[in-house]
Design a protein around this motif. Structure first.
Motif, short mmCIF file in Angstrom:
data_model
loop_
_atom_site.label_atom_id
_atom_site.label_comp_id
_atom_site.label_asym_id
_atom_site.label_seq_id
_atom_site.Cartn_x
_atom_site.Cartn_y
_atom_site.Cartn_z
N GLY A 110 28.54 17.50 35.32
CA GLY A 110 28.94 18.34 34.19
C GLY A 110 28.72 17.65 32.86
N LEU A 111 29.08 16.36 32.79
CA LEU A 111 28.89 15.63 31.54
C LEU A 111 27.41 15.41 31.25
N GLU A 112 26.61 15.21 32.29
CA GLU A 112 25.16 15.08 32.09
C GLU A 112 24.60 16.31 31.40
N SER A 113 25.05 17.48 31.83
CA SER A 113 24.54 18.71 31.22
C SER A 113 24.92 18.81 29.76
N ILE A 114 26.11 18.32 29.40
CA ILE A 114 26.51 18.30 27.99
C ILE A 114 25.58 17.40 27.19
N GLY A 115 25.29 16.23 27.74
CA GLY A 115 24.40 15.29 27.05
C GLY A 115 23.00 15.83 26.86
N LYS A 116 22.52 16.59 27.81
CA LYS A 116 21.17 17.14 27.74
C LYS A 116 21.05 18.31 26.77
N SER A 117 22.11 19.12 26.66
CA SER A 117 21.99 20.39 25.93
C SER A 117 22.71 20.42 24.59
N CYS A 118 23.81 19.69 24.44
CA CYS A 118 24.64 19.79 23.22
C CYS A 118 24.29 18.67 22.26
N LYS A 119 23.22 18.84 21.54
CA LYS A 119 22.69 17.80 20.67
C LYS A 119 23.55 17.57 19.43
N HIS A 120 24.42 18.53 19.09
CA HIS A 120 25.23 18.41 17.88
C HIS A 120 26.63 17.85 18.15
N LEU A 121 26.88 17.38 19.35
CA LEU A 121 28.21 16.87 19.70
C LEU A 121 28.60 15.70 18.80
N THR A 122 29.80 15.81 18.18
CA THR A 122 30.28 14.74 17.29
C THR A 122 31.54 14.05 17.83
N GLU A 123 32.28 14.73 18.71
CA GLU A 123 33.49 14.12 19.26
C GLU A 123 33.63 14.46 20.74
N LEU A 124 33.92 13.44 21.55
CA LEU A 124 34.05 13.61 22.99
C LEU A 124 35.29 12.88 23.47
N ALA A 125 36.14 13.59 24.23
CA ALA A 125 37.35 12.99 24.81
C ALA A 125 37.33 13.22 26.31
N LEU A 126 37.38 12.12 27.06
CA LEU A 126 37.42 12.17 28.53
C LEU A 126 38.71 11.48 28.96
N LEU A 127 39.70 12.27 29.36
CA LEU A 127 41.02 11.73 29.69
C LEU A 127 41.33 12.02 31.16
N TYR A 128 41.59 10.94 31.90
CA TYR A 128 41.94 11.05 33.32
C TYR A 128 40.84 11.75 34.10
N CYS A 129 39.62 11.35 33.83
CA CYS A 129 38.45 11.92 34.50
C CYS A 129 37.91 10.89 35.49
N LEU A 177 27.07 11.68 17.68
CA LEU A 177 28.43 11.40 18.14
C LEU A 177 29.13 10.41 17.20
N GLN A 178 30.32 10.79 16.74
CA GLN A 178 31.08 9.94 15.82
C GLN A 178 32.39 9.43 16.41
N ALA A 179 32.93 10.11 17.42
CA ALA A 179 34.22 9.70 18.00
C ALA A 179 34.17 9.84 19.51
N LEU A 180 34.64 8.81 20.21
CA LEU A 180 34.69 8.82 21.67
C LEU A 180 36.06 8.31 22.12
N HIS A 181 36.75 9.13 22.95
CA HIS A 181 38.06 8.77 23.48
C HIS A 181 37.97 8.76 25.00
N MET A 182 38.46 7.70 25.63
CA MET A 182 38.47 7.62 27.09
C MET A 182 39.78 7.01 27.57
#
Length: 602
Positions: free
Chosen positions: A355-374, A392-397
């Motif tokens: 699922g995350l791979e598909s986001i990386g391939k298609s959502c070129k304008h992504l600026t913030e990503l949060a992956l919690l308890y994944c 991408l400007q913000a990453l939360h894990m």
């Protein structure tokens, strides 16, 4: 010319009021109001917004408010906050109006009447009398306010555009009066208004349906699908809707989706909704930009597929504890919502790497990503984000056990615009990944690496060489010691916030370097760092005169003398968290208002 007050001599009141109205911050206005009595009076006249508490006879306060702030348009009242009682001020008896004198007599018996300590209908009536042109009003947890007070306010404040009644036990009559009188109302918050039913809500929708743009409802057990059907029928301009209810089903959301085609923001926490509700949203709400789904156990990938097919303008998606969503649902979002900029996946245990791979391939304008308890997302998914999401400007894990240094290196090399990186309990991420961030992400200003056991001094040294941090949290990173924090102190002079708690290797040398090189430091957390002593603390506060907050519980090397040093050396200090036994009587007398205790019995 010395000895002459040219400003007060030549500038008229109207011009002074205009100048005060253009001051950028509240602190600027407060400072000007202290210059002289005239400036205090004129600055009050220029204020359009005020935020106050609601304890210690708030009704009296609201009687006095209009005479001092006649231009007030926005008023926020929160009963969780206290306000000073104005009665102790020396006022000659002949200058008191009968109304104020009467209130003073009532307030003096507050001990015998606890209700006088809370905002009541009398206060709302006085507010309506004194400020009829009020436009925005918040009444937060004012539990003594009833429909009578709200009716009185509604008949007098007909220009209201925003009303927040969170936690107010009002009834249907008060809400109906708002609908009948406040025809310009655009925003309404009814969270925890337990006294409302469908009857009052329907009357409201009939009255303000044409102007209503934002609505929030939560924990209102008697508001059901009937109310949502009224919203769908009458509130055609609605743009923002937040629902948290066990009593709203598909029928109500279907009515909203079909009737409110301009809906831009939708937040749902309704356990009885199914995929049919999301299908209706996807089929009708083509302007939707933000969708947040909380704690759903009946949504599946079919619902997300409908959103992906219909909501092409979606920019923000939040998925929290939606157990039956999988990679297929996220793939549908990625394929259909190309404009996605913010994505949060929290506790959705069936969403993984694909699922995350598909986001990386298609959502070129992504600026913030949060992956919690994944737990099911691995390195490959984040590598694809690094490859495809250049903005991408913000990453939360948090607790992502499958993500390690390989993925962090990919993010660092691909996302050169990264400004914020927050990582907690990702045990596979170590020095290699953070060093890569220091080498490639030169715009990074906010770094939080909490309880990552493989991150040590080498990583912080690389960060100090490549980034100019303002915010740093390395709590619980046991390999971090003096060398890493010293490098940060020397390389990041703009540092404002630092959390170095639970670091057994950190000592006084690092504190001395921070004091020497980081004069802008405002908040520091030292708790559970046992090697830090009074000596290091003295070096820290010597030049950090802007320090406002210091947490130092369970620091065995810090004594009463160290606490006294912090209090006496920092003129801007607002909070010191420490054990009770480390505060001397002299320190308590000098700064008792800023001392906070972890446990009063220590």
């Amino acid at each position: 010319m010395r000895g002459h007050d040219l400003i007060n001599t030549f500038l008229p009141d109207e011009l002074m009021v205009e100048i005060f109205a253009h001051l950028p911050t509240k602190s600027n206005r407060d400072a000007c109001s202290l210059v002289c009595r005239r400036w205090l009076r004129l600055e009050r006249l220029s204020r359009s917004t005020l935020r106050i508490g609601a304890s210690s006879s708030p009704d009296l306060f609201l009687h006095l408010l209009p005479s001092r702030f006649s231009s007030l348009r926005n008023l926020h009242i929160d009963e969780r906050l206290s306000i000073p009682l104005p009665l102790p001020l020396p006022v000659p008896a002949r200058k008191r109006s009968p109304k104020v004198h009467c209130l003073a007599d009532k307030s003096s018996s507050a001990d015998t009447n606890p209700d006088s300590l809370c905002l009541s209908d009398a206060g709302l009536t006085a507010l309506g009398d004194g400020l009829p042109r009020l436009e925005r009003l918040s009444l937060i947890w004012c539990s003594n306010v009833s429909s009578d007070g709200l009716k009185s306010l509604a008949h007098k404040c007909t220009f209201l555009k925003s009303l927040d009644l969170q936690g107010c036990f009002i009834g249907d009559e008060g809400l109906a009066a708002i609908g009948q009188c406040c025809k310009q109302l655009e925003e309404l918050n009814l969270r925890f208004c337990e006294g409302l039913t469908d009857s009052g809500f329907t009357e409201l929708a009939l009255g303000v349906g044409k102007s209503m743009k934002s609505l929030g409802v939560a924990a209102c057990a008697k508001i059901t699908d009937v109310s949502m059907e009224a919203v769908g029928s009458h509130c055609r301009s609605l743009e923002i809707l937040a629902l948290d209810s066990e009593f709203i089903h598909n029928k109500g959301v279907l009515a909203v989706a079909q009737g409110c085609s301009h809906l831009r923001v939708l937040k749902l926490q309704c356990i009885n909704l199914t995929d049919d509700a999301l299908k209706a949203v996807g089929a009708a709400c083509f302007s939707l930009e933000l969708l947040a789904l909380y704690s759903f156990q009946r949504f599946t990938d079919k619902g997300l597929r409908a959103i992906g097919n219909g909501c092409k303008k979606l920019k923000t998606l939040t998925l929290i504890d939606c157990y039956y969503l999988s990679d297929k649902g996220l793939e549908a979002i990625a394929t259909g919502c190309k404009e996605l900029t913010h994505l949060e996946v929290n506790g959705c245990h069936n969403i993984g790497t694909i699922g995350l791979e598909s986001i990386g391939k298609s959502c070129k304008h992504l600026t913030e990503l949060a992956l919690l308890y994944c737990q099911r997302i691995g390195n490959v998914g984040l590598l694809e984000v690094g490859h495809g999401c250049k903005f991408l400007q913000a990453l939360h894990m948090v607790d992502c056990s499958g993500i390690g240094d390989e993925a962090m290196c990919g993010i660092a090399k691909g996302c050169r615009n990264l400004k914020k990186l927050h990582i907690r309990r990702c045990y596979e991420i170590g020095n290699k990944g953070i060093i890569a961030v220091g080498e490639h992400c030169n715009l990074l200003t906010d770094l939080s690496i909490r309880f990552c056991d493989r991150v040590g001094d080498e990583a912080l040294i690389a960060i100090s060489e490549g980034c100019n941090l303002q915010y740093l949290n390395v709590s619980g990173c046991h390999l971090v010691g003096d060398a890493g924090v010293i490098a940060i102190a020397r390389g990041c002079p703009q540092l404002c916030y630092l959390d170095v708690s639970v670091l057994p290797k950190l000592g006084d040398m690092a504190m001395a370097e921070l004091g020497e090189n980081c004069p802008l430091l405002k908040e520091i957390v030292l708790s559970h760092s046992r090697q830090i002593t009074d000596v290091g603390l003295a070096h820290l506060v010597k030049n950090c005169t802007m320090l406002e907050s210091c947490h130092m519980v369970y620091c065995s090397g810090i004594t009463k003398a160290g606490v006294a040093t912090v209090v006496s050396s920092c003129p801007n200090i607002k909070k010191v968290l420490v054990e009770k036994w480390k505060v001397s009587q002299r320190t308590k007398r000098r700064a008792g208002s800023v001392i906070a205790y972890l446990c009063v019995d220590l």
